[in-house]
Design an enzyme around this catalytic site. Sequence first.
Site, PDB file in Angstrom:
ATOM      1  CD  GLU A 180      -3.249   5.559   3.226  1.00  0.00           C
ATOM      2  OE1 GLU A 180      -2.393   5.091   2.566  1.00  0.00           O
ATOM      3  OE2 GLU A 180      -2.202   6.037   4.645  1.00  0.00           O
ATOM      4  N   GLY A 208       1.302  -1.435  -0.079  1.00  0.00           N
ATOM      5  CA  GLY A 208      -0.046   0.108  -0.235  1.00  0.00           C
ATOM      6  C   GLY A 208       0.933   1.510  -0.144  1.00  0.00           C
ATOM      7  CB  SER A 209       0.334   4.682   1.321  1.00  0.00           C
ATOM      8  OG  SER A 209      -1.243   4.647   0.375  1.00  0.00           O
ATOM      9  CB  VAL A 210       4.861   1.836   3.165  1.00  0.00           C
ATOM     10  CG1 VAL A 210       3.826   2.042   5.069  1.00  0.00           C
ATOM     11  CG2 VAL A 210       4.156  -0.044   2.770  1.00  0.00           C
TER      12      VAL A 210
END
Length: 763
Positions: free
Chosen positions: A750, A335-337
């Site tokens: 988020e 995901g966003s990491v």
Amino acid sequence: MAVTAGKGTKAWIIVVGALITAVGFPCVFYQLWKLCLSDYSDELRGKAVQQQMENTIIPAKRGNIYDRNGNTLAQSATVWNVIISPSVIKQADEHKAAAETPMAQKVATHLSNILDDVTYEDVMKLAEDTASSYKRVKMKITRPIRDEILKAEEEYGLKGIDFEESTRRFYPYGSFASTVLGFCNDENMGAYGIEAYYNKTLSGTPGRLLSARNAVGNEMDYDYKEQIPAEDGRSLVLTIDEVVQHYLEKAIETAVIAHNPAKRISGIVMDVNTGEILAMSTKEDFDPNTPNQITNEKGLERLNGLSGSEYKEQLGQEQFNQWRNKAVSDPYEPGSVFKLVTLASAIESGHARESDTFYCSGVLEVANRSIHCWKTSGHGQETLAQILVNSCNPGFMTLGQRMGAETFSKYFEAFGLTERTGIDIPGEAESIYHRVDKMGIVELSSSSFGQTFKVTPIQMITADVATINGGYLLKPYVVKQVLDADGNVVESYDRTVRRQVISSETSKMVASMAEKVVSEGSGNGAYVAGYRVGGKTGTSQKLDQLDENGQVTDHVLSFFGFAPADDPQVAVLVLIDEPELKSAYGSVIAAPVVGAIMSDILPYLDIEPKYTEEELEKREIYVKDVVGQKPHEAQSIMANAGLQGRLMGSGAEVIRQVPTAGAPVPKGSTVILYTDEETETPLVEAPNIVGLSGTETNKKIVSSRLNLRIVGADIDEEGTVAVSQNPEPGEMLEIGSVITVNFVNQNAAEDISNSDEPVVPSN
């Protein structure tokens, strides 16, 4: 009538006898010569030696495992295997009185009474093989049990019992770092973790004892012995820091209780400049002293009611699950990491500049697919830094499309995400990703924000660290030194740079933008007063686990954090796999866990805090020790420190205080000062404050006569809510006790990266 032999017959007999003597005896002598002096005699002598000599293995002592500061995490201790000699027992029975109990029965009775899991029938069955002088009854008994058997031997005249010295592995800290350390099997060989990876180094070389035995199996004189001593194994010094490991495990254990994940929580703490693993943990785990025992309550529930082969098969699966080191063995969609990697790649390749602007309408059409931003109404006009702070999917899809599949894949590989990291822990898995020749516009777009591919947590933290440490992709490692039996260093392992992926200028830009994620964006739950913390949240869908309607229901929540942002020293990655609360976000759940870890380890690592004026106003105070002081003097000390001292009792001096000395509390907190033993200690129930605003939380805790410690977002900001607390609701506490509460600002939270149609990753 008598018949007598004639002279001719007698002569014939004499001739035949002479022939037999002349021919037979030479044959006999030849055979004797052949047996004694020829090559064939060597084989026979070898067989005789095998029958007469006993070869006993002398086990080598396995080396210890230490943390980086010399604390013992694994060690070996002397134990014994219990042996019986049926031939000696039989010989003893041949000389017993008629009414006396047979020796085999006496031995079986006493051994079964002393040894757990050994029955009378077990020993009797072993004793039946009277031609044998060696039958193992039980392995690895401790000295007290051995002494009890020796006492019984002497008291009851037992014969045929012997002991074989061995070693057993002990782990003084129990489950501490168990998925990293692993464990040893019954043969004292490494079965999992570091114990397995470095088994040859730790094991050493066994010795031998050669001894002669007579026809009935008794050992002969000392002159018939030869001993080859064992060479003890070498010891390991890890990069793991026992204190940092403790803080990581404490935070993860609290998160397990709070969020009840279906598939465990994993965390890694890394030195960003060397690649040393300071801590690594997966919870729930196991105790390596009893590794086969299932500790996971869900696992025990799955075993409940099973029997036979079904139970055995499920038991094996549950054991494997708890032994598995999730941090290196389980690929997941990050995901966003991952967005830090996309950002760094785009800047370094010249496809993004700090002055660039983007427009987010809330959705981006890609090859007739609608891929949404978490903020469906859109972010509007954004800068490059803002698409990271806002975790804007359309912004990152734009970066991916600008780079194209070839450049994106080039940096994906350069950041080490197509190969194992090479960490010295067994079971490291490979990643699953789109090959460049199979990467279409949809796969490229989804990959740019961390979906439709899988990497391991150790790969992800190593790649993210490279974006903020000057651009260096490091090889992570857990063993720092190898020591010989005398404690001398015989091998050392240091920093290994695999390559520099991006420039130091690009890295500084990425780190600066990542700091804003914590100070201004969805990562505020990882904020630690006095420290410049950077990071990135992640809430990824499990695209390969769809429900009957084709919808994603399970998620992985994660947060990557580092500090100080202007000079990175340490990084933390925590991921929570399938939390019980399905609508949770990485920003709300995972970021505060990292914040709690950072608040503990940064001071411990001597990283100096630098407070802003605003932080100084709200800075926590460490409670002074006033035990032994006069009551009013103690109150004065508290007042000068910005705290209130409330007296309880009528004694002449303070004998106890709550909170205790050294506890961190906000200014204005109340410290209860007890002056006698007779005063009853009031207890109050910890209130449930999860979900309350900062103001509501403060009011509820103060009214309960407790103290509030704030972690994460500013409680005075609109949208700040409590997401977890320690101690848990309902726990009975002394008045004045501290409740630590993690706060997050939901206005900056988020949401899940998503698309109308899940894109299934290909190989």
